[in-house]
Design a protein around this motif. Structure first.
Motif, PDB file in Angstrom:
ATOM      1  N   GLU A   4       0.824  -1.223   0.000  1.00  0.00           N
ATOM      2  CA  GLU A   4       0.000   0.000   0.000  1.00  0.00           C
ATOM      3  C   GLU A   4       0.850   1.262   0.000  1.00  0.00           C
ATOM      4  O   GLU A   4       0.563   2.234  -0.698  1.00  0.00           O
ATOM      5  CB  GLU A   4      -0.895  -0.036   1.246  1.00  0.00           C
ATOM      6  CG  GLU A   4      -2.154   0.797   1.072  1.00  0.00           C
ATOM      7  CD  GLU A   4      -3.039   0.695   2.297  1.00  0.00           C
ATOM      8  OE1 GLU A   4      -3.408   1.746   2.831  1.00  0.00           O
ATOM      9  OE2 GLU A   4      -3.332  -0.474   2.702  1.00  0.00           O
ATOM     10  N   GLN A   5       1.982   1.189   0.766  1.00  0.00           N
ATOM     11  CA  GLN A   5       2.831   2.367   0.898  1.00  0.00           C
ATOM     12  C   GLN A   5       3.470   2.730  -0.448  1.00  0.00           C
ATOM     13  O   GLN A   5       3.519   3.888  -0.841  1.00  0.00           O
ATOM     14  CB  GLN A   5       3.909   2.096   1.932  1.00  0.00           C
ATOM     15  CG  GLN A   5       4.407   3.365   2.553  1.00  0.00           C
ATOM     16  CD  GLN A   5       5.404   3.067   3.665  1.00  0.00           C
ATOM     17  OE1 GLN A   5       5.782   1.903   3.876  1.00  0.00           O
ATOM     18  NE2 GLN A   5       5.818   4.088   4.348  1.00  0.00           N
ATOM     19  N   GLN A   6       3.920   1.679  -1.197  1.00  0.00           N
ATOM     20  CA  GLN A   6       4.569   1.939  -2.482  1.00  0.00           C
ATOM     21  C   GLN A   6       3.593   2.564  -3.489  1.00  0.00           C
ATOM     22  O   GLN A   6       3.992   3.299  -4.372  1.00  0.00           O
ATOM     23  CB  GLN A   6       5.138   0.644  -3.055  1.00  0.00           C
ATOM     24  CG  GLN A   6       6.410   0.206  -2.354  1.00  0.00           C
ATOM     25  CD  GLN A   6       6.793  -1.216  -2.757  1.00  0.00           C
ATOM     26  OE1 GLN A   6       5.927  -2.078  -2.904  1.00  0.00           O
ATOM     27  NE2 GLN A   6       8.081  -1.440  -2.929  1.00  0.00           N
ATOM     28  N   THR A   8       1.250   4.749  -2.879  1.00  0.00           N
ATOM     29  CA  THR A   8       0.900   6.151  -2.626  1.00  0.00           C
ATOM     30  C   THR A   8       1.815   7.048  -3.458  1.00  0.00           C
ATOM     31  O   THR A   8       3.018   6.884  -3.454  1.00  0.00           O
ATOM     32  CB  THR A   8       1.135   6.508  -1.138  1.00  0.00           C
ATOM     33  OG1 THR A   8       0.800   5.398  -0.380  1.00  0.00           O
ATOM     34  CG2 THR A   8       0.362   7.732  -0.733  1.00  0.00           C
ATOM     35  N   VAL A   9       1.214   7.982  -4.208  1.00  0.00           N
ATOM     36  CA  VAL A   9       2.029   8.927  -4.987  1.00  0.00           C
ATOM     37  C   VAL A   9       2.361  10.089  -4.071  1.00  0.00           C
ATOM     38  O   VAL A   9       1.458  10.724  -3.518  1.00  0.00           O
ATOM     39  CB  VAL A   9       1.248   9.442  -6.212  1.00  0.00           C
ATOM     40  CG1 VAL A   9       2.104  10.389  -7.038  1.00  0.00           C
ATOM     41  CG2 VAL A   9       0.750   8.285  -7.034  1.00  0.00           C
ATOM     42  N   SER A  10       3.656  10.368  -3.891  1.00  0.00           N
ATOM     43  CA  SER A  10       3.957  11.469  -2.974  1.00  0.00           C
ATOM     44  C   SER A  10       3.660  12.808  -3.652  1.00  0.00           C
ATOM     45  O   SER A  10       3.885  12.956  -4.859  1.00  0.00           O
ATOM     46  CB  SER A  10       5.397  11.419  -2.487  1.00  0.00           C
ATOM     47  OG  SER A  10       6.196  10.893  -3.483  1.00  0.00           O
TER      48      SER A  10
END
Ligand code: PMP
Ligand code: GLU
Length: 436
Positions: A4-6, A8-10
């Motif tokens: 899930e973390q990967q 996310t588009v920062s």
């Protein structure tokens, strides 16, 4: 499978790419930039002749300074359109000096006429027309307001004046829609006043095309002969007369400008007032109170203007003659404190020294002689034309006015200039010698 973390588009990191592209395309205004550069070079110990920024060399009239001191306690926000007594004084000033039929309701006070001109470009969805050459800020302001801008050609042989037929041709070529013309007389950068018959011709073209005109008369009171001709006389219904304290009252740093807006353009004043209320709110109160004293005029102001104009006329005429003797194309100015010499007669010799543009000319002049000026290209001229603007203001204006008062206006001659304006004369000598 990405977790899930990967996925996310920062969000983007703030950097200069966030700046609006119209702003990114600009640099600091050349007039203010050359002033800061000149001051820095002086601090570093170089001898710099400050003919770059156009700032009055004279002190603010003493009784206007006293009025400001007496108003220091004024701390209320004032009405957005300006202090009522000041609007009365400004309307009366235009009526008395120029015969313009204006009332206090037609006046708007702003933090410099520069800001009022910008707000006009923001508020009016209009294409801008300006003669080339013109003051440095009109076209960048159009960019900031996302308006298109058109430079209209002029000729040195016609004092760089915008001619009625050139205005008509530019307007006829343009797309349909609202149009704004800014006309500056006496002119920055060349010091020439627009003749009455030309103003009349421009007015009839403006009327025919129903355009809005800003008559930028910030140097109006500094006409060396006291001439106050305005396009507003011939095209009252479509003209905004722009003025302020910066030049004739030598109070550029006080930041107070005035617009006298034709009653037929009240819708524009109303719109400007809304934007003013959402941006600068009102001009600072002490300066507005002091400006009442300045705009009411009277014998002390008349005396001050008589002396400052005499000094500017004599010095401008002398500098122009020195430059002409050195081979430049330039004539004595009619107002303000600028000259716009054209060094084209030296083009071959300059080219042999690697100088082929106005920007290179000014850069090399500053490097090799310490004389700071601005290139013709900053005023809308082609960069390969060897024009530059110089402001003949690097002298002690307080001493010069005191000297002229002591000796009498008639004594403002070459010997007077040698005594009080030596720095400017030295700069012109250096410039003429360097170019030749
Ligand atoms: N118009 C011209 C031609 C100028 O040279 C200047 C510079 N002072 C301005 C307008 C703006 O003047 P201010 O904002 O100080 O009233
Ligand atoms: N108008 C002056 C000039 O042309 C300087 C002030 C300014 O540009 O805001 O040099």
């Amino acid at each position: 499978m990405p977790n899930e973390q990967q996925m996310t588009v920062s969000p983007p990191r703030p950097d200069a790419s966030w700046i609006d592209e119209n702003v990114r395309a600009l640099s600091a205004s050349p007039t203010l930039a050359i002033n800061e550069l000149s001051n820095r070079l002086r601090r570093e110990g170089r001898t710099i002749y400050k003919l770059g920024l156009g700032q009055s060399p004279f002190p603010v009239p003493e009784h206007v300074v006293e009025a400001l001191k007496a108003s220091a306690h004024e701390n209320d926000y004032l009405p957005v359109r300006g202090l009522p007594e000041l609007r009365v004084a400004v309307a009366a000033h235009h009526r008395a000096t120029q015969g313009l039929d204006l009332t206090p309701e037609d006046i708007l006070i702003g933090p410099g006429s520069k800001e009022l001109m910008f707000l006009t470009q923001l508020v009016l969805d209009a294409e801008l027309f300006v003669p080339s050459p013109s003051w440095v800020s009109y076209v960048p302001q159009a960019r900031l307001a996302r308006r298109s801008a058109t430079w209209i050609p002029t000729r040195r042989e016609e004092h760089w004046h915008l001619m009625p037929n050139a205005l008509a041709a530019a307007l006829e070529r343009a797309e349909a829609g609202p149009k704004l013309l800014i006309l500056n007389s006496p002119s920055n950068p060349n010091g020439f006043r627009i003749d009455r018959d030309v103003l009349e011709g421009l007015a009839s073209v403006a009327r025919e095309h129903r355009i809005v005109v800003i008559a930028d008369e910030i140097y109006g009171q500094l006409d060396h002969e006291g001439c106050v001709d305005s396009i507003a006389t011939f095209y009252p219904e479509g003209t905004i007369v722009s003025s302020g304290l910066s030049k004739w009252c030598s109070a550029g740093g006080w930041r107070l400008g005035t617009f006298a807006i034709a009653p037929q353009l009240r819708w524009l004043l109303d719109a400007l007032s809304i934007v003013a209320s959402e941006t600068f709110s009102a001009v600072n109160a002490p300066v507005q109170h002091a400006a009442v004293t300045a705009f009411r005029g009277g014998p002390a102001i008349d005396d001050y203007l008589r002396h400052t104009r005499a000094i500017l006329r004599a010095l401008g005429t002398r500098c122009a003659a020195m430059l002409r003797a050195g081979g430049a194309l330039v004539e004595a100015p009619h107002g303000g404190f600028y000259l716009f010499p054209d060094f084209t007669p030296h083009a071959a010799a300059l080219s042999a020294r690697g100088v082929r543009s106005s920007s290179e000319l000014c850069r090399r002049l500053l490097d090799e002689t310490g004389v700071a000026t601005l290139p013709g290209s900053a005023f809308g001229r082609p960069d390969d034309e060897l024009t530059l603007r110089l402001s003949y203001v690097d002298f002690d204006g307080a001493a010069a006015v005191a000297g002229a008062r002591h000796q009498g206006v008639a004594s403002v001659n070459d010997a007077f200039l040698d005594a009080y304006c030596a720095r400017v004369l030295e700069a012109i000598t250096l410039m003429a010698r360097w170019v030749a």
